[in-house]
Design a protein around this motif. Sequence first.
Motif, short mmCIF file in Angstrom:
data_model
loop_
_atom_site.label_atom_id
_atom_site.label_comp_id
_atom_site.label_asym_id
_atom_site.label_seq_id
_atom_site.Cartn_x
_atom_site.Cartn_y
_atom_site.Cartn_z
N TRP A 161 0.85 -1.18 0.00
CA TRP A 161 0.00 0.00 0.00
C TRP A 161 0.88 1.23 0.00
CZ3 TRP A 161 1.12 -2.43 4.61
CH2 TRP A 161 1.42 -1.64 5.71
N THR A 162 0.30 2.38 -0.35
CA THR A 162 1.05 3.63 -0.36
C THR A 162 0.72 4.43 0.88
OG1 THR A 162 -0.63 4.79 -1.64
CG2 THR A 162 1.16 3.76 -2.88
N ALA A 163 1.68 5.26 1.29
CA ALA A 163 1.49 6.09 2.47
C ALA A 163 2.11 7.46 2.25
CB ALA A 163 2.12 5.41 3.68
N ASP A 164 1.58 8.44 2.94
CA ASP A 164 2.09 9.80 2.93
C ASP A 164 3.28 9.88 3.88
OD1 ASP A 164 2.56 12.51 3.21
OD2 ASP A 164 0.53 13.00 3.84
N PRO A 165 4.44 10.39 3.46
CA PRO A 165 5.61 10.45 4.33
C PRO A 165 5.33 11.19 5.65
CG PRO A 165 6.23 11.01 2.10
CD PRO A 165 4.74 10.89 2.11
N GLY A 166 4.42 12.16 5.64
CA GLY A 166 4.10 12.90 6.86
C GLY A 166 3.32 12.09 7.88
#
Length: 69
Positions: free
Chosen positions: A50-55
């Motif tokens: 899955w993808t995630a926001d670095p923040g």
Amino acid sequence: MAAGDDERPVRPGPKPGELVRDHRSDRIGVLMDVQGGRLYLRPPGGGVEWTADPGQVGPAGGPDPSGPV
């Protein structure tokens, strides 16, 4: 005061292979790759990436980055 003295130190981001926590989804994952400003995570035992926001990602045992400082 010299220029830059009031700047906070920059925390380096996680590196591929590191275990991280995606605080948005409250999941632990292994960082597989970083592309286009998105992190690609996979469950530690394998599974769907899955993808995630670095923040919204931090160390697997660390505090929520959006919480109180």
